[in-house]
Scaffold this motif. Structure first.
Motif, mmCIF file in Angstrom:
data_model
loop_
_atom_site.group_PDB
_atom_site.id
_atom_site.type_symbol
_atom_site.label_atom_id
_atom_site.label_comp_id
_atom_site.label_asym_id
_atom_site.label_seq_id
_atom_site.Cartn_x
_atom_site.Cartn_y
_atom_site.Cartn_z
ATOM 1 N N ASN A 7 36.158 -17.308 38.169
ATOM 2 C CA ASN A 7 35.259 -16.250 38.607
ATOM 3 C C ASN A 7 34.510 -15.798 37.367
ATOM 4 N N VAL A 8 33.187 -15.960 37.378
ATOM 5 C CA VAL A 8 32.364 -15.708 36.200
ATOM 6 C C VAL A 8 31.143 -14.866 36.557
ATOM 7 N N LEU A 9 30.580 -14.236 35.547
ATOM 8 C CA LEU A 9 29.288 -13.591 35.681
ATOM 9 C C LEU A 9 28.254 -14.629 35.273
ATOM 10 N N PHE A 10 27.362 -14.981 36.190
ATOM 11 C CA PHE A 10 26.294 -15.935 35.905
ATOM 12 C C PHE A 10 25.258 -15.167 35.101
ATOM 13 N N LYS A 11 25.394 -15.173 33.792
ATOM 14 C CA LYS A 11 24.640 -14.285 32.912
ATOM 15 C C LYS A 11 23.151 -14.623 32.869
ATOM 16 N N LYS A 12 22.807 -15.892 32.620
ATOM 17 C CA LYS A 12 21.384 -16.212 32.539
ATOM 18 C C LYS A 12 21.113 -17.695 32.660
ATOM 19 N N MET A 13 19.840 -17.969 32.976
ATOM 20 C CA MET A 13 19.300 -19.325 32.973
ATOM 21 C C MET A 13 18.086 -19.282 32.062
ATOM 22 N N GLN A 14 17.994 -20.247 31.179
ATOM 23 C CA GLN A 14 16.880 -20.305 30.247
ATOM 24 C C GLN A 14 16.319 -21.711 30.291
ATOM 25 N N LYS A 15 15.002 -21.827 30.329
ATOM 26 C CA LYS A 15 14.374 -23.128 30.511
ATOM 27 C C LYS A 15 13.458 -23.449 29.343
ATOM 28 N N ASP A 16 13.517 -24.703 28.877
ATOM 29 C CA ASP A 16 12.496 -25.206 27.972
ATOM 30 C C ASP A 16 12.023 -26.547 28.516
ATOM 31 N N ASP A 17 11.206 -27.263 27.788
ATOM 32 C CA ASP A 17 10.624 -28.490 28.332
ATOM 33 C C ASP A 17 11.615 -29.636 28.493
ATOM 34 N N LYS A 18 12.751 -29.594 27.816
ATOM 35 C CA LYS A 18 13.698 -30.703 27.888
ATOM 36 C C LYS A 18 14.972 -30.387 28.661
ATOM 37 N N LYS A 19 15.334 -29.109 28.739
ATOM 38 C CA LYS A 19 16.600 -28.782 29.394
ATOM 39 C C LYS A 19 16.599 -27.354 29.922
ATOM 40 N N GLU A 20 17.568 -27.091 30.767
ATOM 41 C CA GLU A 20 17.863 -25.742 31.261
ATOM 42 C C GLU A 20 19.213 -25.362 30.650
ATOM 43 N N VAL A 21 19.329 -24.128 30.214
ATOM 44 C CA VAL A 21 20.593 -23.639 29.671
ATOM 45 C C VAL A 21 21.166 -22.647 30.667
ATOM 46 N N LEU A 22 22.399 -22.884 31.099
ATOM 47 C CA LEU A 22 23.112 -21.979 31.997
ATOM 48 C C LEU A 22 24.207 -21.305 31.187
ATOM 49 N N MET A 23 24.289 -19.974 31.286
ATOM 50 C CA MET A 23 25.289 -19.243 30.537
ATOM 51 C C MET A 23 26.120 -18.390 31.492
ATOM 52 N N PHE A 24 27.432 -18.556 31.403
ATOM 53 C CA PHE A 24 28.373 -17.829 32.248
ATOM 54 C C PHE A 24 29.328 -17.038 31.361
ATOM 55 N N HIS A 25 29.712 -15.831 31.803
ATOM 56 C CA HIS A 25 30.674 -15.006 31.071
ATOM 57 C C HIS A 25 31.935 -14.835 31.907
ATOM 58 N N VAL A 26 33.074 -15.061 31.279
ATOM 59 C CA VAL A 26 34.364 -14.726 31.866
ATOM 60 C C VAL A 26 34.734 -13.390 31.244
ATOM 61 N N LEU A 27 34.702 -12.315 32.053
ATOM 62 C CA LEU A 27 34.897 -10.959 31.538
ATOM 63 C C LEU A 27 36.371 -10.582 31.565
ATOM 64 N N SER A 28 37.092 -11.074 30.575
ATOM 65 C CA SER A 28 38.519 -10.808 30.492
ATOM 66 C C SER A 28 38.999 -11.252 29.122
ATOM 67 N N ASP A 29 40.085 -10.654 28.655
ATOM 68 C CA ASP A 29 40.645 -11.121 27.393
ATOM 69 C C ASP A 29 41.499 -12.372 27.618
ATOM 70 N N GLU A 30 41.835 -12.651 28.859
ATOM 71 C CA GLU A 30 42.581 -13.860 29.212
ATOM 72 C C GLU A 30 41.614 -14.881 29.808
ATOM 73 N N LEU A 31 41.705 -16.114 29.387
ATOM 74 C CA LEU A 31 40.867 -17.181 29.921
ATOM 75 C C LEU A 31 41.720 -18.095 30.794
ATOM 76 N N PRO A 32 41.517 -18.024 32.126
ATOM 77 C CA PRO A 32 42.269 -18.932 32.988
ATOM 78 C C PRO A 32 41.925 -20.385 32.652
ATOM 79 N N HIS A 33 42.894 -21.246 32.712
ATOM 80 C CA HIS A 33 42.715 -22.683 32.456
ATOM 81 C C HIS A 33 42.203 -22.945 31.034
ATOM 82 N N ALA A 34 42.585 -22.123 30.079
ATOM 83 C CA ALA A 34 42.073 -22.224 28.708
ATOM 84 C C ALA A 34 42.304 -23.604 28.100
ATOM 85 N N ASP A 35 43.485 -24.182 28.300
ATOM 86 C CA ASP A 35 43.787 -25.484 27.702
ATOM 87 C C ASP A 35 42.807 -26.555 28.165
ATOM 88 N N GLU A 36 42.512 -26.576 29.465
ATOM 89 C CA GLU A 36 41.579 -27.570 30.014
ATOM 90 C C GLU A 36 40.162 -27.311 29.516
#
Length: 139
Positions: A7-36
């Motif tokens: 479960n993430v906050l879909f923070k932003k999408m940024q576009k340039d001529d070659k790629k799109e950047v997707l940024m997601f935030h996990v708002l917690s001090d614990e990261l589920p599935h951290a090892d993977e």
């Protein structure tokens, strides 16, 4: 292949001529599935928003950054993904269940430009005949 659901906050999408950047935030001090997740940066993944009609997309897992308040997941998507990425825009700025799955595609294959190839016919003896004008042999 194991699918990781976050479960993430879909923070932003940024576009340039070659790629799109997707940024997601996990708002917690614990990261589920951290090892993977910590093994995935630098590889190609398949991203999907759970319980949506959006077709999954291939993306390079660019990096993961952690601090005491959040974890940031950054993905690069080819700009030529045929409009698939546009369907992600309505979800930007909201919480989503993100499904992340490793892809069998390599980084080289992901960034390779598609090409038409050559027309040819394979003969019974294993040799190939290429249509005239497609191939030039240089000595």
């Amino acid at each position: 292949m194991t699918t990781t659901k976050l479960n993430v906050l879909f923070k932003k999408m940024q576009k340039d001529d070659k790629k799109e950047v997707l940024m997601f935030h996990v708002l917690s001090d614990e990261l589920p599935h951290a090892d993977e997740l910590l093994k995935m940066p630098g590889t190609i993944t398949v991203l999907e928003i759970a319980e949506s009609e959006i077709e999954p997309i291939a993306a390079e897992f660019a990096n993961i950054q952690r601090d005491s308040k959040k974890t940031v997941l950054k993905f690069n998507v080819n700009a030529d993904s045929k409009g698939k990425i546009d369907k992600f825009y309505p979800f930007a700025g909201s919480n989503v269940d993100l499904l992340i799955k490793p892809s069998q595609m390599t980084i080289e294959e992901f960034y390779e430009k598609p090409h038409e190839g050559l027309e040819y016919k394979v003969n019974n003896d294993g040799t190939a005949d290429v249509a005239p004008g497609q191939l030039e042999l240089v000595k």
